[in-house]
Design a protein around this motif. Structure first.
Motif, PDB file in Angstrom:
ATOM      1  N   ILE A  72       0.855  -1.191   0.000  1.00 15.54           N
ATOM      2  CA  ILE A  72       0.000   0.000   0.000  1.00 15.54           C
ATOM      3  C   ILE A  72       0.891   1.243   0.000  1.00 15.54           C
ATOM      4  O   ILE A  72       1.816   1.337   0.800  1.00 15.54           O
ATOM      5  CB  ILE A  72      -0.922   0.028   1.239  1.00 15.54           C
ATOM      6  N   GLN A  73       0.599   2.179  -0.901  1.00 13.42           N
ATOM      7  CA  GLN A  73       1.356   3.422  -0.978  1.00 13.42           C
ATOM      8  C   GLN A  73       0.402   4.604  -0.901  1.00 13.42           C
ATOM      9  O   GLN A  73      -0.779   4.501  -1.255  1.00 13.42           O
ATOM     10  CB  GLN A  73       2.145   3.502  -2.291  1.00 13.42           C
ATOM     11  N   GLN A  74       0.929   5.727  -0.433  1.00 16.28           N
ATOM     12  CA  GLN A  74       0.168   6.975  -0.452  1.00 16.28           C
ATOM     13  C   GLN A  74       1.108   8.128  -0.761  1.00 16.28           C
ATOM     14  O   GLN A  74       2.237   8.167  -0.269  1.00 16.28           O
ATOM     15  CB  GLN A  74      -0.542   7.227   0.885  1.00 16.28           C
ATOM     16  N   ALA A  75       0.644   9.032  -1.593  1.00 14.62           N
ATOM     17  CA  ALA A  75       1.430  10.217  -1.932  1.00 14.62           C
ATOM     18  C   ALA A  75       1.058  11.357  -0.988  1.00 14.62           C
ATOM     19  O   ALA A  75      -0.082  11.826  -0.985  1.00 14.62           O
ATOM     20  CB  ALA A  75       1.170  10.625  -3.376  1.00 14.62           C
ATOM     21  N   LEU A  76       1.983  11.766  -0.159  1.00 11.48           N
ATOM     22  CA  LEU A  76       1.810  12.889   0.759  1.00 11.48           C
ATOM     23  C   LEU A  76       3.115  13.666   0.824  1.00 11.48           C
ATOM     24  O   LEU A  76       4.195  13.092   0.690  1.00 11.48           O
ATOM     25  CB  LEU A  76       1.448  12.408   2.174  1.00 11.48           C
ATOM     26  N   THR A  77       3.020  14.982   1.016  1.00 11.63           N
ATOM     27  CA  THR A  77       4.238  15.787   1.090  1.00 11.63           C
ATOM     28  C   THR A  77       5.040  15.463   2.346  1.00 11.63           C
ATOM     29  O   THR A  77       6.269  15.553   2.343  1.00 11.63           O
ATOM     30  CB  THR A  77       3.896  17.281   1.084  1.00 11.63           C
ATOM     31  N   LYS A  78       4.349  15.060   3.415  1.00 12.84           N
ATOM     32  CA  LYS A  78       5.037  14.678   4.646  1.00 12.84           C
ATOM     33  C   LYS A  78       4.128  13.739   5.438  1.00 12.84           C
ATOM     34  O   LYS A  78       2.902  13.721   5.251  1.00 12.84           O
ATOM     35  CB  LYS A  78       5.389  15.901   5.491  1.00 12.84           C
ATOM     36  N   PRO A  79       4.696  12.901   6.313  1.00  8.99           N
ATOM     37  CA  PRO A  79       3.892  11.943   7.071  1.00  8.99           C
ATOM     38  C   PRO A  79       2.901  12.632   7.991  1.00  8.99           C
ATOM     39  O   PRO A  79       3.159  13.727   8.508  1.00  8.99           O
ATOM     40  CB  PRO A  79       4.934  11.157   7.879  1.00  8.99           C
ATOM     41  N   ASN A  80       1.756  12.014   8.176  1.00 18.19           N
ATOM     42  CA  ASN A  80       0.809  12.468   9.189  1.00 18.19           C
ATOM     43  C   ASN A  80       1.460  12.270  10.555  1.00 18.19           C
ATOM     44  O   ASN A  80       1.897  11.156  10.869  1.00 18.19           O
ATOM     45  CB  ASN A  80      -0.486  11.651   9.085  1.00 18.19           C
ATOM     46  N   PRO A  81       1.555  13.309  11.382  1.00 21.38           N
ATOM     47  CA  PRO A  81       2.272  13.169  12.664  1.00 21.38           C
ATOM     48  C   PRO A  81       1.638  12.160  13.614  1.00 21.38           C
ATOM     49  O   PRO A  81       2.318  11.644  14.509  1.00 21.38           O
ATOM     50  CB  PRO A  81       2.225  14.583  13.256  1.00 21.38           C
ATOM     51  N   GLY A  82       0.351  11.878  13.410  1.00 22.71           N
ATOM     52  CA  GLY A  82      -0.313  10.949  14.321  1.00 22.71           C
ATOM     53  C   GLY A  82      -0.373   9.529  13.820  1.00 22.71           C
ATOM     54  O   GLY A  82      -0.258   8.576  14.606  1.00 22.71           O
ATOM     55  N   THR A  83      -0.573   9.360  12.487  1.00 24.97           N
ATOM     56  CA  THR A  83      -0.812   8.010  11.965  1.00 24.97           C
ATOM     57  C   THR A  83       0.026   7.671  10.734  1.00 24.97           C
ATOM     58  O   THR A  83      -0.247   6.665  10.075  1.00 24.97           O
ATOM     59  CB  THR A  83      -2.301   7.844  11.617  1.00 24.97           C
ATOM     60  N   TYR A  84       1.022   8.498  10.401  1.00 27.04           N
ATOM     61  CA  TYR A  84       1.886   8.268   9.242  1.00 27.04           C
ATOM     62  C   TYR A  84       1.095   8.477   7.955  1.00 27.04           C
ATOM     63  O   TYR A  84       1.320   9.423   7.228  1.00 27.04           O
ATOM     64  CB  TYR A  84       2.496   6.864   9.301  1.00 27.04           C
ATOM     65  N   PHE A  85       0.150   7.596   7.625  1.00 24.45           N
ATOM     66  CA  PHE A  85      -0.762   7.772   6.498  1.00 24.45           C
ATOM     67  C   PHE A  85      -1.862   8.760   6.870  1.00 24.45           C
ATOM     68  O   PHE A  85      -2.097   9.054   8.048  1.00 24.45           O
ATOM     69  CB  PHE A  85      -1.421   6.435   6.139  1.00 24.45           C
ATOM     70  N   GLY A  86      -2.586   9.241   5.859  1.00 28.10           N
ATOM     71  CA  GLY A  86      -3.752  10.063   6.121  1.00 28.10           C
ATOM     72  C   GLY A  86      -4.880   9.227   6.710  1.00 28.10           C
ATOM     73  O   GLY A  86      -4.890   7.995   6.614  1.00 28.10           O
ATOM     74  N   THR A  87      -5.863   9.892   7.314  1.00 27.08           N
ATOM     75  CA  THR A  87      -6.939   9.185   8.021  1.00 27.08           C
ATOM     76  C   THR A  87      -7.676   8.199   7.122  1.00 27.08           C
ATOM     77  O   THR A  87      -7.912   7.043   7.495  1.00 27.08           O
ATOM     78  CB  THR A  87      -7.946  10.200   8.587  1.00 27.08           C
ATOM     79  N   GLY A  88      -8.040   8.624   5.923  1.00 25.10           N
ATOM     80  CA  GLY A  88      -8.771   7.743   5.019  1.00 25.10           C
ATOM     81  C   GLY A  88      -7.956   6.513   4.637  1.00 25.10           C
ATOM     82  O   GLY A  88      -8.494   5.400   4.555  1.00 25.10           O
ATOM     83  N   LYS A  89      -6.677   6.711   4.411  1.00 22.64           N
ATOM     84  CA  LYS A  89      -5.806   5.595   4.020  1.00 22.64           C
ATOM     85  C   LYS A  89      -5.627   4.619   5.175  1.00 22.64           C
ATOM     86  O   LYS A  89      -5.532   3.405   4.963  1.00 22.64           O
ATOM     87  CB  LYS A  89      -4.450   6.137   3.572  1.00 22.64           C
ATOM     88  N   VAL A  90      -5.588   5.133   6.376  1.00 27.12           N
ATOM     89  CA  VAL A  90      -5.461   4.258   7.548  1.00 27.12           C
ATOM     90  C   VAL A  90      -6.709   3.382   7.682  1.00 27.12           C
ATOM     91  O   VAL A  90      -6.614   2.178   7.968  1.00 27.12           O
ATOM     92  CB  VAL A  90      -5.239   5.078   8.827  1.00 27.12           C
ATOM     93  N   GLU A  91      -7.878   3.960   7.452  1.00 33.07           N
ATOM     94  CA  GLU A  91      -9.107   3.172   7.521  1.00 33.07           C
ATOM     95  C   GLU A  91      -9.135   2.116   6.417  1.00 33.07           C
ATOM     96  O   GLU A  91      -9.581   0.973   6.632  1.00 33.07           O
ATOM     97  CB  GLU A  91     -10.321   4.104   7.403  1.00 33.07           C
ATOM     98  N   GLU A  92      -8.650   2.492   5.236  1.00 37.06           N
ATOM     99  CA  GLU A  92      -8.552   1.515   4.148  1.00 37.06           C
ATOM    100  C   GLU A  92      -7.599   0.384   4.516  1.00 37.06           C
ATOM    101  O   GLU A  92      -7.866  -0.795   4.243  1.00 37.06           O
ATOM    102  CB  GLU A  92      -8.055   2.223   2.879  1.00 37.06           C
TER     103      GLU A  92
END
Length: 457
Positions: free
Chosen positions: A71-91
């Motif tokens: 699983i990959q996600q394109a983000l400029t920087k990691p989410n400080p709380g969950t690394y991935f964004g919230t939606g991606k974490v739920e996925e």
């Protein structure tokens, strides 16, 4: 932290990192069922992202795991709380349930809070890249020194990641093995504080043991230096073929074939530095060492812990950087090697580059361009070219001289025959005349017998 004296592997049990080694003597990792995992990575635009994810998969496989989904996600920087964004974490949590996987391996090093939050949402064990590499090293360590070095790195990794629930489990594992139990704890001391104090004592204890081992190793290096033998160290990316190359040289020029080093087609097959003496047909001698392999984002804890092991590279007269010529990411691997060498203070040692595994490509070999060689460690002509290059670099300051040794000093003649390249021998009325190629120290030692000296170009 518990040291398993029976199996001689250690375990650090906690919520962040769990090392469980079930191998018995005679077992192999291939006989153990592989653990299915999901790998995840954050693409923030780095040019080496695809390479890093491929390498992560290789590391996973080296740890007796298998990747069932990436699983990959394109983000400029990691989410400080969950690394991935919230939606991606739920996925990701849904994928864990659908695939029936209980382990997720992350391409970066995570903070303690990121690991806790991801575990809370996904209900899976989260292992970051640093934890994965540490676990591989724990499984690969064989010698006492390597085990202690990995143990130190894991303790240093675990110390800032303590939290109450994890430290409670850690304390249960530690018991009296932490060096004194908890008899000195003050009133109201938390489980985390107790565990932190216990781990710090363990770090001090391991550091003390490593200091003694390092002193013994330093004494051995000093003895080799007194013998005035030049040293050559193999360095490079893990699984580039360093050990295979060393074995090829040892088979041809070593003192015996029983000193082969362990070779296997897997990452970090070798953690211990092996040193072998090579003696060429012209009596030139050197020490060849095989060092631990490198990998990108090698945990700083491991770099520090293995600094003494890599001292062979720091003290070498010549480095041979071994590169997997068949790997499309070889340029990044070379950059990693050179950065790691810089990090451990190896900056001024001459180096040649050996592009190994040319037999897996369409390139003709062996060939040489300056200090770069393209070859195969399995090819006789390649080893001959490498040998020629090593001798050219290491023995360039040898002296050619003619000695006239009185017959009464037969021990000098015997020494020169055993330790120098005798080019010509004749017998004169007053003694034995020898034209000899030899190292500067021996030339100075027997200078009184010199008739016509000349220095090699």
């Amino acid at each position: 932290m518990q040291v398993d004296q029976s199996s001689k592997f250690f375990q650090v049990a906690g919520h962040v990192i769990l090392v469980t080694i079930t191998l018995k003597e005679g077992d192999s990792l291939e006989e153990t069922p592989r653990t299915p995992v999901i790998t995840i990575g954050l693409n923030s635009g780095q040019a080496t992202f695809d390479y890093a994810m491929t390498e992560l998969k290789n590391l996973v496989e080296a740890n007796n795991m298998t990747v069932v989904e990436e699983i990959q996600q394109a983000l400029t920087k990691p989410n400080p709380g969950t690394y991935f964004g919230t939606g991606k974490v739920e996925e990701l949590a849904a994928i864990v349930v659908d695939d029936g996987v209980d382990t997720i391996v992350v391409n970066d090093e995570l903070s303690p809070s990121q690991i806790r939050n991801l575990e809370k949402v996904t209900k899976a064990r989260i292992m970051d890249r640093t934890g994965l590499i540490l676990e591989i090293f724990a499984n690969r360590a064989q010698s006492r020194e390597a085990k202690l070095q990995v143990q130190l790195a894991m303790l240093q990794y675990q110390l800032p990641r303590l939290h109450t629930s994890a430290s409670q489990r850690l304390d249960q594992q530690t018991g009296s093995g932490g060096g004194g139990g908890f008899t000195n704890r003050g009133a109201g001391e938390s489980q985390t504080e107790m565990s932190r104090r216990t781990i710090q004592r363990s770090i001090n204890h391991v550091n003390h043991e490593l200091k003694e081992i390092n002193q013994a190793a330093a004494t051995q290096r000093q003895q080799r230096e007194r013998n005035q033998l030049p040293s050559v160290a193999l360095v490079g990316y893990t699984n580039a073929g360093k050990s295979t190359l060393m074995n090829a040289l040892v088979r041809q020029f070593g003192m015996n074939e029983e000193k082969q080093v362990f070779v296997k087609n897997m990452l970090f097959a070798t953690l211990d530095t092996s040193v072998r003496q090579l003696t060429f047909p012209d009596q030139k001698k050197l020490l060849l060492s095989d060092t631990v392999g490198f990998v990108s984002q090698l945990p700083t804890q491991l770099v520090k812990a293995f600094r003494s092991t890599l001292a062979e590279a720091a003290n070498a007269d010549l480095l041979i950087q071994v590169v997997d010529y068949a790997d499309p990411n070889k340029a990044a691997m070379m950059a990693t090697t050179e950065q790691t060498l810089h990090d451990i203070g190896v900056t001024d040692v001459p180096m040649i580059t050996v592009f190994n595994k040319a037999d897996l490509t369409d390139t003709s070999f062996p060939s040489r361009a300056g200090d770069a060689l393209i070859l195969s460690a399995k090819d006789t002509d390649s080893i001959a070219l490498l040998t020629q290059t090593i001798k050219e670099k290491v023995f360039h300051n040898y002296v050619t001289a003619t000695f006239l040794v009185p017959f009464a000093n037969g021990d000098v003649v015997a020494y020169l025959n055993d330790n120098a390249n005798v080019l010509q021998t004749s017998y004169e009325e007053t003694g034995t005349a020898l034209k000899v190629e030899l190292q500067q120290a021996d030339f100075a030692r027997f200078k009184k017998y010199v008739v016509t000296p000349s220095t090699n170009d």
